[in-house]
Design an enzyme around this catalytic site. Structure first.
Site, PDB file in Angstrom:
ATOM      1  N   GLY A 160       0.836  -1.193   0.000  1.00  0.00           N
ATOM      2  CA  GLY A 160       0.000   0.000   0.000  1.00  0.00           C
ATOM      3  C   GLY A 160       0.870   1.241   0.000  1.00  0.00           C
ATOM      4  O   GLY A 160       1.998   1.229  -0.498  1.00  0.00           O
ATOM      5  N   ILE A 162       2.484   2.788   2.449  1.00  0.00           N
ATOM      6  CA  ILE A 162       3.731   2.661   3.195  1.00  0.00           C
ATOM      7  C   ILE A 162       4.681   1.696   2.503  1.00  0.00           C
ATOM      8  O   ILE A 162       5.891   1.943   2.406  1.00  0.00           O
ATOM      9  CB  ILE A 162       3.446   2.223   4.641  1.00  0.00           C
ATOM     10  CG1 ILE A 162       2.656   3.305   5.376  1.00  0.00           C
ATOM     11  CG2 ILE A 162       4.749   1.919   5.387  1.00  0.00           C
ATOM     12  CD1 ILE A 162       2.150   2.892   6.739  1.00  0.00           C
ATOM     13  N   ARG A 182      -2.578  -8.303  -1.533  1.00  0.00           N
ATOM     14  CA  ARG A 182      -3.884  -8.882  -1.833  1.00  0.00           C
ATOM     15  C   ARG A 182      -4.243  -8.676  -3.297  1.00  0.00           C
ATOM     16  O   ARG A 182      -4.822  -9.550  -3.941  1.00  0.00           O
ATOM     17  CB  ARG A 182      -4.944  -8.246  -0.924  1.00  0.00           C
ATOM     18  CG  ARG A 182      -6.330  -8.853  -1.057  1.00  0.00           C
ATOM     19  CD  ARG A 182      -7.270  -8.286  -0.028  1.00  0.00           C
ATOM     20  NE  ARG A 182      -7.373  -6.837  -0.102  1.00  0.00           N
ATOM     21  CZ  ARG A 182      -8.194  -6.108   0.628  1.00  0.00           C
ATOM     22  NH1 ARG A 182      -8.975  -6.702   1.514  1.00  0.00           N
ATOM     23  NH2 ARG A 182      -8.243  -4.802   0.500  1.00  0.00           N
ATOM     24  N   ARG A 244       1.615  -4.224  12.567  1.00  0.00           N
ATOM     25  CA  ARG A 244       0.940  -4.694  13.768  1.00  0.00           C
ATOM     26  C   ARG A 244       1.579  -6.010  14.208  1.00  0.00           C
ATOM     27  O   ARG A 244       1.870  -6.880  13.377  1.00  0.00           O
ATOM     28  CB  ARG A 244      -0.562  -4.909  13.526  1.00  0.00           C
ATOM     29  CG  ARG A 244      -1.365  -3.639  13.365  1.00  0.00           C
ATOM     30  CD  ARG A 244      -1.479  -2.880  14.679  1.00  0.00           C
ATOM     31  NE  ARG A 244      -2.363  -1.724  14.575  1.00  0.00           N
ATOM     32  CZ  ARG A 244      -1.957  -0.501  14.264  1.00  0.00           C
ATOM     33  NH1 ARG A 244      -0.682  -0.271  13.992  1.00  0.00           N
ATOM     34  NH2 ARG A 244      -2.822   0.504  14.205  1.00  0.00           N
ATOM     35  N   GLU A 273       1.308  -5.966  22.883  1.00  0.00           N
ATOM     36  CA  GLU A 273       1.827  -4.711  23.433  1.00  0.00           C
ATOM     37  C   GLU A 273       0.798  -4.002  24.311  1.00  0.00           C
ATOM     38  O   GLU A 273      -0.410  -4.129  24.075  1.00  0.00           O
ATOM     39  CB  GLU A 273       2.311  -3.783  22.312  1.00  0.00           C
ATOM     40  CG  GLU A 273       1.284  -3.322  21.317  1.00  0.00           C
ATOM     41  CD  GLU A 273       1.915  -2.414  20.259  1.00  0.00           C
ATOM     42  OE1 GLU A 273       1.590  -1.217  20.276  1.00  0.00           O
ATOM     43  OE2 GLU A 273       2.718  -2.909  19.433  1.00  0.00           O
ATOM     44  N   HIS A 291       6.699   1.161  19.545  1.00  0.00           N
ATOM     45  CA  HIS A 291       5.619   1.565  18.637  1.00  0.00           C
ATOM     46  C   HIS A 291       5.728   3.057  18.310  1.00  0.00           C
ATOM     47  O   HIS A 291       4.791   3.827  18.516  1.00  0.00           O
ATOM     48  CB  HIS A 291       4.253   1.259  19.258  1.00  0.00           C
ATOM     49  CG  HIS A 291       3.159   1.170  18.230  1.00  0.00           C
ATOM     50  ND1 HIS A 291       2.070   0.344  18.379  1.00  0.00           N
ATOM     51  CD2 HIS A 291       2.973   1.792  17.028  1.00  0.00           C
ATOM     52  CE1 HIS A 291       1.266   0.460  17.338  1.00  0.00           C
ATOM     53  NE2 HIS A 291       1.799   1.341  16.500  1.00  0.00           N
TER      54      HIS A 291
END
Length: 329
Positions: A160, A162, A182, A244, A273, A291
């Site tokens: 995507g 990023i 995907r 994530r 986390e 994070h």
């Protein structure tokens, strides 16, 4: 003429001052000045009084909270890109619109991903600890040897915004770009990035020198890098994750890192986390960050401005620009 009542906007965490000030000007904003995370009970209380709830990615807005929300709650304007912390189906069933803040964190997160990639391959965190501990005895021809990234293959899981921004940076460092997504990206994007598409994630993983996780956490991507898939990686491969933690089976990853079955990892996110697997903390071949991939002042202000635009547009009776569309639910 009666002045229109300002909507009650409950903000769950401390936001940049400039963002909070603007919210106070526009809305009946209830701020969290001490930045203490709200408990489940406090989130229910907030949902019972708010016209608009502004949670962050650390606030789990589950079905129970949405079920107990007051009838006046019509918008959840999340401060963050991911929406896996919100029960989207429950929100849709209650007729509550959900928005997020996409796009503004792309460059910041890509910067951090590239930094982690370099840090783990060149053992930057280990070297820094060596100097601080007073154990460094001076330069040596075989001291603190890492690996060059020039000429290595980078496999991007999730192409995507990023993922593409990371690919542009990695190309500048001489890396060969590969990706699994995907959907295949447009041909002109592939041409620009000189990127090789792999329909089979398994086949890509078995051939990469570095793997970067840049896909969102959804039910379909939970433990996408399972123990079976992690075992496809070659022993010299590095893993970087700024997406994530739930996308990787962290227990399996930790075990393989400790056995040297994977060369190293750069992790900005964790499966449970803020808790971090204690075994990860003891490994020298892992760079661990709290994070902070999107943690720039500019990025946080941009996020806040998007939240404000989403709220203002919604309150004015229009569809907010960053509405999480039904196809994503």
């Amino acid at each position: 003429m009666t002045e229109k009542k300002k909507p009650i906007v409950v903000v769950t965490r401390k936001l940049p001052d400039v963002v909070e000030t603007r919210m106070m000007e526009l809305f009946d904003a209830r701020l969290n000045s001490d930045d203490a995370p709200l408990t489940h009970a406090q989130l229910i209380e907030a949902a019972q009084v708010a016209d608009v709830l502004v949670p962050t990615v650390t606030d789990r807005i589950d079905g129970d909270i949405i079920e107990k929300a007051g009838p006046q709650l019509r918008l959840i304007a999340s401060f963050g890109t991911g929406v896996d912390h919100i029960d989207l189906k429950a929100a849709r069933a209650r007729g509550i619109t959900v928005t997020n803040t996409p796009g503004v964190l792309t460059e910041d997160t890509a910067d951090m991903t590239m930094a982690l990639l370099l840090a783990v391959a060149r053992r930057l965190a280990e070297g820094e600890r060596l100097v601080r501990s007073g154990q460094w005895k001076g330069w040596g021809p075989t001291t603190m040897l890492g690996h060059r990234i020039w000429g290595k293959r980078l496999g991007i899981l999730g192409m995507g915004r990023i993922g593409q921004a990371l690919a542009r940076r990695a190309r500048a460092f001489g890396m060969s770009i590969h990706y699994h997504n995907r959907r295949r990206v447009y041909p002109d994007v592939e041409k620009e990035l000189e990127a090789t598409y792999w329909e089979s994630l398994d086949q890509m993983l078995a051939r990469m020198d570095v793997v970067s996780i840049n896909c969102p956490h959804t039910p379909a991507t939970y433990h996408l890098l399972s123990e079976r898939r992690l075992k496809l990686l070659r022993p010299h491969c590095y893993i970087v994750n700024t997406s994530r933690g739930e996308v990787i089976d962290e227990t399996a990853l930790t075990k393989m890192l400790s056995k040297g079955e994977i060369a190293g990892a750069g992790l900005d996110v964790f499966e449970h986390e803020p808790a971090v697997n204690p075994k990860l903390l003891r490994l020298d071949n892992v760079v661990l960050l709290p994070h902070m991939g999107s943690a720039t002042i500019e990025g946080r202000i941009d996020m806040g401005e998007k939240v404000i635009i989403n709220i203002k547009t919604f309150v004015d009776g229009h569809a907010p620009p960053d509405r999480v569309i039904e196809t994503l639910l």
